[in-house]
Design a protein around this motif. Sequence first.
Motif, PDB file in Angstrom:
ATOM      1  N   GLY A  63       0.787  -1.235   0.000  1.00  0.00           N
ATOM      2  CA  GLY A  63       0.000   0.000   0.000  1.00  0.00           C
ATOM      3  C   GLY A  63       0.815   1.278   0.000  1.00  0.00           C
ATOM      4  N   CYS A  64       2.034   1.236  -0.551  1.00  0.00           N
ATOM      5  CA  CYS A  64       2.921   2.401  -0.490  1.00  0.00           C
ATOM      6  C   CYS A  64       2.459   3.555  -1.387  1.00  0.00           C
ATOM      7  CB  CYS A  64       4.337   1.994  -0.875  1.00  0.00           C
ATOM      8  SG  CYS A  64       4.513   1.530  -2.616  1.00  0.00           S
ATOM      9  N   GLY A  65       1.686   3.256  -2.411  1.00  0.00           N
ATOM     10  CA  GLY A  65       1.156   4.308  -3.279  1.00  0.00           C
ATOM     11  C   GLY A  65       2.051   4.707  -4.436  1.00  0.00           C
ATOM     12  N   ALA A  66       3.204   4.073  -4.577  1.00  0.00           N
ATOM     13  CA  ALA A  66       4.128   4.445  -5.668  1.00  0.00           C
ATOM     14  C   ALA A  66       3.471   4.250  -7.035  1.00  0.00           C
ATOM     15  CB  ALA A  66       5.407   3.637  -5.575  1.00  0.00           C
ATOM     16  N   CYS A  67       2.704   3.209  -7.183  1.00  0.00           N
ATOM     17  CA  CYS A  67       2.044   2.938  -8.466  1.00  0.00           C
ATOM     18  C   CYS A  67       0.972   3.988  -8.759  1.00  0.00           C
ATOM     19  CB  CYS A  67       1.429   1.538  -8.475  1.00  0.00           C
ATOM     20  SG  CYS A  67       0.317   1.237  -7.082  1.00  0.00           S
ATOM     21  N   GLU A  68       0.248   4.363  -7.734  1.00  0.00           N
ATOM     22  CA  GLU A  68      -0.802   5.386  -7.882  1.00  0.00           C
ATOM     23  C   GLU A  68      -0.190   6.700  -8.360  1.00  0.00           C
ATOM     24  OE1 GLU A  68      -2.507   6.823  -4.199  1.00  0.00           O
ATOM     25  OE2 GLU A  68      -4.503   6.766  -5.068  1.00  0.00           O
ATOM     26  N   GLU A  69       0.961   7.036  -7.774  1.00  0.00           N
ATOM     27  CA  GLU A  69       1.631   8.289  -8.108  1.00  0.00           C
ATOM     28  C   GLU A  69       2.149   8.304  -9.532  1.00  0.00           C
ATOM     29  OE1 GLU A  69       5.080  10.043  -5.814  1.00  0.00           O
ATOM     30  OE2 GLU A  69       3.637   9.591  -4.220  1.00  0.00           O
TER      31      GLU A  69
ATOM     32  N   CYS B  81       1.274   6.338 -12.287  1.00  0.00           N
ATOM     33  CA  CYS B  81       0.424   6.001 -13.443  1.00  0.00           C
ATOM     34  C   CYS B  81      -0.025   7.272 -14.165  1.00  0.00           C
ATOM     35  CB  CYS B  81      -0.802   5.199 -13.008  1.00  0.00           C
ATOM     36  SG  CYS B  81      -1.900   4.831 -14.412  1.00  0.00           S
ATOM     37  N   PRO B  82       0.354   7.437 -15.415  1.00  0.00           N
ATOM     38  CA  PRO B  82       0.020   8.669 -16.132  1.00  0.00           C
ATOM     39  C   PRO B  82      -1.477   8.822 -16.402  1.00  0.00           C
ATOM     40  CG  PRO B  82       1.081   7.097 -17.607  1.00  0.00           C
ATOM     41  CD  PRO B  82       1.146   6.514 -16.231  1.00  0.00           C
ATOM     42  N   GLY B  83      -2.198   7.736 -16.318  1.00  0.00           N
ATOM     43  CA  GLY B  83      -3.637   7.810 -16.580  1.00  0.00           C
ATOM     44  C   GLY B  83      -4.485   7.881 -15.322  1.00  0.00           C
ATOM     45  N   GLY B  84      -3.845   7.878 -14.155  1.00  0.00           N
ATOM     46  CA  GLY B  84      -4.603   7.920 -12.904  1.00  0.00           C
ATOM     47  C   GLY B  84      -5.520   6.709 -12.755  1.00  0.00           C
ATOM     48  N   LEU B  85      -5.042   5.556 -13.175  1.00  0.00           N
ATOM     49  CA  LEU B  85      -5.900   4.364 -13.209  1.00  0.00           C
ATOM     50  C   LEU B  85      -5.814   3.530 -11.937  1.00  0.00           C
ATOM     51  CD1 LEU B  85      -5.028   3.199 -16.849  1.00  0.00           C
ATOM     52  CD2 LEU B  85      -6.781   4.813 -16.102  1.00  0.00           C
ATOM     53  N   ILE B  86      -4.874   3.895 -11.038  1.00  0.00           N
ATOM     54  CA  ILE B  86      -4.652   3.080  -9.834  1.00  0.00           C
ATOM     55  C   ILE B  86      -4.972   3.919  -8.606  1.00  0.00           C
ATOM     56  CG2 ILE B  86      -2.968   1.688  -8.555  1.00  0.00           C
ATOM     57  CD1 ILE B  86      -1.309   1.479 -11.118  1.00  0.00           C
ATOM     58  N   ARG B  87      -5.630   3.305  -7.635  1.00  0.00           N
ATOM     59  CA  ARG B  87      -5.847   3.977  -6.352  1.00  0.00           C
ATOM     60  C   ARG B  87      -5.587   2.969  -5.239  1.00  0.00           C
ATOM     61  NH1 ARG B  87     -10.960   2.277  -4.521  1.00  0.00           N
ATOM     62  NH2 ARG B  87     -12.068   1.314  -6.244  1.00  0.00           N
ATOM     63  N   ILE B  88      -5.339   3.513  -4.050  1.00  0.00           N
ATOM     64  CA  ILE B  88      -5.116   2.652  -2.886  1.00  0.00           C
ATOM     65  C   ILE B  88      -6.431   2.586  -2.117  1.00  0.00           C
ATOM     66  CG2 ILE B  88      -3.719   2.229  -0.840  1.00  0.00           C
ATOM     67  CD1 ILE B  88      -2.168   2.251  -3.530  1.00  0.00           C
ATOM     68  N   SER B  89      -6.887   1.389  -1.887  1.00  0.00           N
ATOM     69  CA  SER B  89      -8.131   1.198  -1.142  1.00  0.00           C
ATOM     70  C   SER B  89      -7.912   0.082  -0.128  1.00  0.00           C
ATOM     71  CB  SER B  89      -9.250   0.832  -2.119  1.00  0.00           C
ATOM     72  OG  SER B  89     -10.427   0.498  -1.409  1.00  0.00           O
ATOM     73  N   GLY B  90      -8.182   0.375   1.130  1.00  0.00           N
ATOM     74  CA  GLY B  90      -7.969  -0.616   2.184  1.00  0.00           C
ATOM     75  C   GLY B  90      -6.520  -1.058   2.268  1.00  0.00           C
ATOM     76  N   GLY B  91      -5.599  -0.148   1.937  1.00  0.00           N
ATOM     77  CA  GLY B  91      -4.172  -0.459   2.044  1.00  0.00           C
ATOM     78  C   GLY B  91      -3.630  -1.296   0.899  1.00  0.00           C
ATOM     79  N   LYS B  92      -4.411  -1.437  -0.156  1.00  0.00           N
ATOM     80  CA  LYS B  92      -3.968  -2.236  -1.307  1.00  0.00           C
ATOM     81  C   LYS B  92      -4.234  -1.473  -2.612  1.00  0.00           C
ATOM     82  CE  LYS B  92      -3.029  -5.874   1.230  1.00  0.00           C
ATOM     83  NZ  LYS B  92      -1.683  -6.415   1.406  1.00  0.00           N
ATOM     84  N   ALA B  93      -3.399  -1.749  -3.615  1.00  0.00           N
ATOM     85  CA  ALA B  93      -3.579  -1.122  -4.927  1.00  0.00           C
ATOM     86  C   ALA B  93      -4.757  -1.770  -5.661  1.00  0.00           C
ATOM     87  CB  ALA B  93      -2.307  -1.275  -5.751  1.00  0.00           C
ATOM     88  N   VAL B  94      -5.571  -0.906  -6.246  1.00  0.00           N
ATOM     89  CA  VAL B  94      -6.718  -1.372  -7.032  1.00  0.00           C
ATOM     90  C   VAL B  94      -6.611  -0.732  -8.414  1.00  0.00           C
ATOM     91  CG1 VAL B  94      -9.236  -1.315  -7.249  1.00  0.00           C
ATOM     92  CG2 VAL B  94      -8.183  -1.569  -4.992  1.00  0.00           C
ATOM     93  N   ILE B  95      -6.732  -1.529  -9.459  1.00  0.00           N
ATOM     94  CA  ILE B  95      -6.712  -0.985 -10.825  1.00  0.00           C
ATOM     95  C   ILE B  95      -8.152  -0.605 -11.151  1.00  0.00           C
ATOM     96  CG2 ILE B  95      -5.905  -1.357 -13.194  1.00  0.00           C
ATOM     97  CD1 ILE B  95      -3.775  -1.968 -10.958  1.00  0.00           C
ATOM     98  N   ASP B  96      -8.377   0.704 -11.224  1.00  0.00           N
ATOM     99  CA  ASP B  96      -9.742   1.202 -11.348  1.00  0.00           C
ATOM    100  C   ASP B  96     -10.356   0.949 -12.714  1.00  0.00           C
ATOM    101  OD1 ASP B  96     -11.086   2.133  -9.223  1.00  0.00           O
ATOM    102  OD2 ASP B  96     -10.246   4.164  -9.286  1.00  0.00           O
ATOM    103  N   ARG B  97      -9.636   1.307 -13.751  1.00  0.00           N
ATOM    104  CA  ARG B  97     -10.190   1.190 -15.105  1.00  0.00           C
ATOM    105  C   ARG B  97      -9.183   0.463 -15.993  1.00  0.00           C
ATOM    106  NH1 ARG B  97     -10.780   7.255 -15.798  1.00  0.00           N
ATOM    107  NH2 ARG B  97      -9.185   7.130 -14.209  1.00  0.00           N
ATOM    108  N   PRO B  98      -9.058  -0.848 -15.824  1.00  0.00           N
ATOM    109  CA  PRO B  98      -8.028  -1.605 -16.548  1.00  0.00           C
ATOM    110  C   PRO B  98      -8.136  -1.477 -18.060  1.00  0.00           C
ATOM    111  CG  PRO B  98      -9.597  -3.086 -15.468  1.00  0.00           C
ATOM    112  CD  PRO B  98      -9.887  -1.709 -14.963  1.00  0.00           C
TER     113      PRO B  98
END
Length: 103
Positions: free
Chosen positions: A12-18, A20-37
């Motif tokens: 859940g560090c958030g590095a992927c969220e930061e 991603c150029p498309g803003g497709l990843i968010r952290i939810s419940g301490g885990k990465a979730v791919i919002d719009r694959p």
Amino acid sequence: MSVEAIKKSCVGCGACEEVCPGGLIRISGGKAVIDRPELCWGCASCIKECPNGALRLYISPDAGGLGGRLGATQAGEKIKWTAYLADGREVVVVTDSRESNKY
Ligand code: SF4
Ligand code: SF4
């Protein structure tokens, strides 16, 4: 293209969220979730930045067999890319991040 998040490896560090150029990843419940694959264009920035190898990019069935994935780990300037092929083989390529614009 699309990315798989491996929940047990994600811290859940958030590095992927930061990154991603498309803003497709968010952290939810301490885990990465791919919002719009379906919007992922496979840049691989998120898998490269993940410190825990918790993300894998699905690769073309022609290249990796159905379900083949690409993972990455970094050690200093070196990036180790591992293709996990559907037949169980693993193919490794090591690149140097200082030369990434060369390819
Ligand atoms: S591969 Fe690129 S576009 Fe796709 S989720 Fe990762 S950072 Fe975003
Ligand atoms: S960069 Fe890796 S460990 Fe960090 S939140 Fe994303 S998937 Fe989880």
